[in-house]
Design a protein around this motif. Structure first.
Motif, short mmCIF file in Angstrom:
data_model
loop_
_atom_site.label_atom_id
_atom_site.label_comp_id
_atom_site.label_asym_id
_atom_site.label_seq_id
_atom_site.Cartn_x
_atom_site.Cartn_y
_atom_site.Cartn_z
N CYS A 100 31.24 14.42 -5.56
CA CYS A 100 30.64 15.62 -6.15
C CYS A 100 30.20 16.54 -5.01
CB CYS A 100 29.46 15.24 -7.02
SG CYS A 100 28.48 16.66 -7.52
N CYS B 283 24.76 14.56 -11.62
CA CYS B 283 23.99 15.81 -11.59
C CYS B 283 24.52 16.87 -12.56
CB CYS B 283 23.95 16.37 -10.17
SG CYS B 283 25.51 17.11 -9.63
N GLN C 56 27.85 12.10 -5.30
CA GLN C 56 28.23 10.98 -6.16
C GLN C 56 29.75 10.82 -6.20
OE1 GLN C 56 26.63 8.76 -8.09
NE2 GLN C 56 28.03 8.30 -9.78
N CYS D 171 30.14 16.10 -12.97
CA CYS D 171 29.55 14.98 -12.23
C CYS D 171 28.64 14.22 -13.18
CB CYS D 171 28.75 15.49 -11.03
SG CYS D 171 27.77 14.18 -10.25
N ASN E 265 28.09 18.75 -5.05
CA ASN E 265 26.65 19.04 -5.13
C ASN E 265 25.80 17.85 -4.68
OD1 ASN E 265 24.30 20.58 -5.85
ND2 ASN E 265 24.14 19.27 -7.67
N CYS E 266 26.08 16.65 -5.22
CA CYS E 266 25.17 15.53 -4.94
C CYS E 266 25.83 14.37 -4.20
CB CYS E 266 24.54 15.03 -6.24
SG CYS E 266 25.67 14.06 -7.24
ZN LIG Z 1 26.80 15.53 -8.65
#
Ligand SMILES: [Zn+2]
Ligand SMILES: [Zn+2]
Ligand SMILES: [Zn+2]
Length: 345
Positions: A6, A23, A11, A20, A8-9
């Motif tokens: 991901c 998140c 994962q 995701c 963003n995070c």
């Molecule tokens: Zn994420």
């Protein structure tokens, strides 16, 4: 294929994910960078609305992504069950397109190459209107009944096949396309004929003979499957599919904690672009033996129910040589959009 993260995070996310799971960031697959991007700012393929595609569009000229632009006929979604069938078909097709991009092979639509460009027709069978899955000059037809597990399994048993999957169909049919554009009239054709036989043998007759009489005695010595015995074009398409099975699965395994380098004596950087065919084979054989054993302990069919004899290995080696040659030529022409650094990172 490699694992995705991901943006963003961090994962782990899967190739087919729309969000995701940690998140909830909306995700799109960016086929230029071969990576997952956050949807914000990216332009998503129109087929996302049907949950049939999670790719971003790659050009201003189309609302469809590179994989969906190749569709000519999609299933009639007003018929019950067709949406789910189509989603499964797209999932397998997108994996195959991913394979082609990683291999560095040219992927051209009908608009880009009117005589040989790729066009998919996903068709339903009706009484009196039989649909044969197959390839004809870039046009790939798939009977959408192949997306029904029970239907496909019945056909597999009826045809005495050890393996029948949607992704297998796509990797086979696209093999015919690359025979047309890479081998027809090429200086490599005599070498093809020496290994696979003379493709000028009447195709319709050959298939009819195969369906009437089955494969010749002792076929396993020289062919990857019974169907491969029917005609040199089918032998090539079967070997092409197997070559992709090998590099795609090795690519997945390379990112898993399996100690593959220890099994094979050498770690593969990028199985799709590996120049050493023996290195692929040295990794593939112990991997399939291990995974087949795991499947047997769960009572499910072998993941790779095939035997690679020296003669079959020779054919796979030839496919590898042709694919690498085409990839290098496309690279020299500047046709490959994929950013190599992102893949091997
Ligand atoms: Zn994420
Ligand atoms: Zn798409
Ligand atoms: Zn075929």
């Amino acid at each position: 294929m490699r694992q995705f993260r991901c943006p963003n995070c961090g994962q782990r996310v899967y190739f087919e994910n729309y969000f995701c799971e940690r998140c909830a960031t909306p995700l799109s697959f960016d086929a230029r960078q071969m990576t997952m991007v956050a949807q914000a700012g990216a332009h998503d393929c129109v087929n996302r609305q049907h949950l049939a595609c999670n790719w971003a569009v790659d050009s201003d000229a189309s609302d469809f992504c590179l994989a969906c632009r190749l569709n000519r006929t999609v299933p009639n979604l007003s018929e019950p069950g067709n949406l789910v069938r189509w989603q499964k078909i797209e999932s397998a097709k997108h994996r195959m397109i991913y394979d082609l991009l990683r291999l560095g092979l040219p992927v051209k639509s009908r608009a880009e190459d009117p005589s040989h460009g790729i066009a998919f027709d996903f068709l339903s069978e009706y009484p009196g209107a039989k649909v044969l899955t197959g390839h004809d000059e870039g046009k790939i037809t798939l009977n959408i009944a192949e997306a029904d597990d029970a239907e496909r399994e019945a056909r597999r048993a009826q045809m005495h096949e050890p393996y029948r999957t949607l992704v297998g169909h796509f990797r086979h049919e696209i093999g015919h396309h690359y025979w047309d554009i890479l081998l027809r009239g090429s200086p490599d054709l005599p070498a093809f004929q020496a290994l696979f036989g003379d493709e000028r043998a009447d195709y319709t007759e050959a298939l009819q003979r195969h369906y009437e009489n089955g494969p010749p005695q002792g076929w396993r010595q020289s062919y990857i499957s019974a169907y491969a015995t029917s005609h040199p074009w089918e032998d090539w398409a079967e070997c092409f599919a197997h070559f992709i099975h090998i590099v795609a699965t090795l690519d997945t395994a390379a990112d898993l904690p399996l100690g593959l380098g220890r099994l094979s004596g050498r770690a593969l950087q990028d199985s799709y672009r590996e120049d050493d065919f023996d290195a692929l084979l040295k990794a593939w054989v112990p991997l399939t033996e291990a995974v087949n054993e795991i499947n047997r302990s769960m009572g499910v069919s072998d993941v790779y129910p095939f035997v690679l004899t020296p003669s079959v290995i020779g054919k796979l080696h030839f496919v590898h040589m042709i694919v690498r040659k085409a990839a290098r030529a496309a690279e020299q022409r500047g046709e490959v959009a994929v950013e190599r650094a992102r893949v091997s990172a």
